[in-house]
Design a protein around this motif. Structure first.
Motif, PDB file in Angstrom:
ATOM      1  N   LEU A  58      -0.596   9.490   9.301  1.00  0.00           N
ATOM      2  CA  LEU A  58      -0.930   8.147   9.763  1.00  0.00           C
ATOM      3  C   LEU A  58       0.374   7.385   9.838  1.00  0.00           C
ATOM      4  N   GLY A  59       0.686   6.879  11.028  1.00  0.00           N
ATOM      5  CA  GLY A  59       1.990   6.244  11.211  1.00  0.00           C
ATOM      6  C   GLY A  59       3.059   7.302  11.041  1.00  0.00           C
ATOM      7  N   ASN A  60       3.997   7.055  10.142  1.00  0.00           N
ATOM      8  CA  ASN A  60       5.032   8.058   9.875  1.00  0.00           C
ATOM      9  C   ASN A  60       4.936   8.594   8.455  1.00  0.00           C
ATOM     10  N   THR A  61       3.741   8.484   7.865  1.00  0.00           N
ATOM     11  CA  THR A  61       3.531   8.920   6.484  1.00  0.00           C
ATOM     12  C   THR A  61       2.501  10.042   6.423  1.00  0.00           C
ATOM     13  N   SER A  62       2.810  11.056   5.618  1.00  0.00           N
ATOM     14  CA  SER A  62       1.857  12.139   5.373  1.00  0.00           C
ATOM     15  C   SER A  62       0.977  11.762   4.190  1.00  0.00           C
ATOM     16  N   TRP A  63      -0.316  11.986   4.350  1.00  0.00           N
ATOM     17  CA  TRP A  63      -1.278  11.675   3.294  1.00  0.00           C
ATOM     18  C   TRP A  63      -2.116  12.915   2.997  1.00  0.00           C
TER      19      TRP A  63
END
Length: 134
Positions: A58-63
């Motif tokens: 999501l966006g530039n973040t891994s979750w």
């Protein structure tokens, strides 16, 4: 029977009261734990087809998905610290563009760019197979 087509019992009522074939899909809130912050949303289909432990972007973040709450319409996640993710998908109402059409559009854009030499195209060049920049 006897070569006649007849409506099923209740068909008239179903036709009058139904809103059509538009699916009732929604967005799921993506909530970061332990803070409880909403970091985005994903399509219901993506949420339902995901599993605990999956990594998503999501966006530039891994979750990393910790839990999917279908009744609440939430996906609980924690920071995956840059682990390689999958990208959430969504479904649109329009059919996808074919490869042939994409190539024709790219060629058209290149021809237009040649006719307008003082402008900079943005996009992918089909002939040189590279991204063009302003």
């Amino acid at each position: 029977m006897n070569g006649k087509l007849r409506a099923r019992r209740g068909a008239r009522l179903a036709a009058i009261t139904s809103g059509g074939a538009i699916p009732d899909n929604s967005l799921y809130a993506v909530v970061a734990e332990p803070d409880g912050l909403v970091v985005g949303t994903v399509d219901e289909d993506f949420a339902v087809e995901s599993n605990r432990g999956d990594i998503m972007l999501l966006g530039n973040t891994s979750w990393m998905i910790r839990r999917i709450e279908t009744n609440a319409g939430r996906v609980l996640v924690q920071d995956a610290h840059g682990a390689p993710p999958s990208v959430p998908f969504w479904r649109g109402e329009a059919p996808a563009r074919t490869q042939e059409l994409s190539e024709h559009i790219g060629t058209l854009r290149e021809k237009i760019s040649e006719m307008l030499p003082h402008t900079s195209p943005v996009g992918f060049s089909v002939t040189s197979r590279r991204w063009l920049r302003r």
